[in-house]
Design an enzyme around this catalytic site. Structure first.
Site, short mmCIF file in Angstrom:
data_model
loop_
_atom_site.label_atom_id
_atom_site.label_comp_id
_atom_site.label_asym_id
_atom_site.label_seq_id
_atom_site.Cartn_x
_atom_site.Cartn_y
_atom_site.Cartn_z
N TYR A 1 0.84 -1.20 0.00
CA TYR A 1 0.00 0.00 0.00
C TYR A 1 0.87 1.25 0.00
O TYR A 1 0.65 2.18 -0.78
CB TYR A 1 -0.93 -0.05 1.22
N GLU B 1 -11.43 5.55 5.62
CA GLU B 1 -10.83 6.29 6.73
C GLU B 1 -11.82 6.41 7.88
O GLU B 1 -11.44 6.30 9.05
CB GLU B 1 -10.35 7.68 6.28
N TRP C 1 -5.17 0.84 10.56
CA TRP C 1 -5.28 0.91 9.11
C TRP C 1 -4.97 -0.45 8.50
O TRP C 1 -5.55 -0.83 7.48
CB TRP C 1 -4.36 2.00 8.55
#
Length: 186
Positions: A16, A38, A46
């Site tokens: 990522y 988010e 995350w």
């Protein structure tokens, strides 16, 4: 092996970081995806959201804001029963409400991209952080974005979430100066 931002430590996080994080993003559908992800991440890691990202794409019709805005009670029940996503009633409801507010912003500004990038003057803010510890959790810009998004009816868009969104979508370049991506991001 290249030097990366210290948070990119797992194979998923590294992939990522190397391909997406901090790359200026101007595609409305992708901006909507990051806005929803988010918000889903609030209070979680995350890394967990990255693990669930593919399931989110399926569950939320590839983050098509028109489809998400039309979700009713049956779809909400389906989402809350889906173990592939974060099954939090408030976050699911926020995603649907945010789709509606997203569409309103698109209509008013021509695109969500034109609207959201206005918070950074249309181009990435290039920071020069030396370490992860130097990077703030929020900024004046993310506070202004949060206040304006909430005024427009968005939820799960506090200043910290907005700053994470800004980082992810390349509105700010928060790669540390020793990271191999620092020079080619935003």
């Amino acid at each position: 092996m290249p030097t990366r931002c210290a948070w990119a430590a797992t194979p998923l996080g590294i992939a990522y970081h190397d391909a997406e994080w901090g790359v200026p993003l101007h595609d409305d559908r992708m901006l909507f995806e990051f806005l929803i992800l988010e918000g889903a991440q609030a209070g979680l890691s995350w890394e967990l959201i990255l693990q669930k990202r593919d399931a989110y794409r399926v569950a939320f019709d590839n983050f098509d804001p028109v489809k998400v805005a039309s979700y009713g009670d049956d779809k909400v029940a389906e989402l809350l029963a889906n173990p592939g996503i974060v099954r939090n009633r408030l976050k699911v409801a926020a995603a649907i409400g945010n789709a509606r507010a997203f569409l309103d912003a698109q209509q008013e500004f021509g695109s969500f991209d034109a609207y959201i990038w206005g918070f950074v003057g249309g181009g990435p803010v290039r920071n020069a952080w030396r370490s992860l510890a130097d990077i703030p959790a929020k900024t004046l810009q993310s506070e202004a974005m949060s206040k304006e998004l909430r005024r427009r009816g968005f939820r799960f868009v506090g200043p910290t979430i907005c700053y994470a969104f800004m980082q992810a979508t390349g509105m700010v370049n928060d790669h540390t100066t020793d990271c191999f991506r620092y020079g080619d991001a935003g």
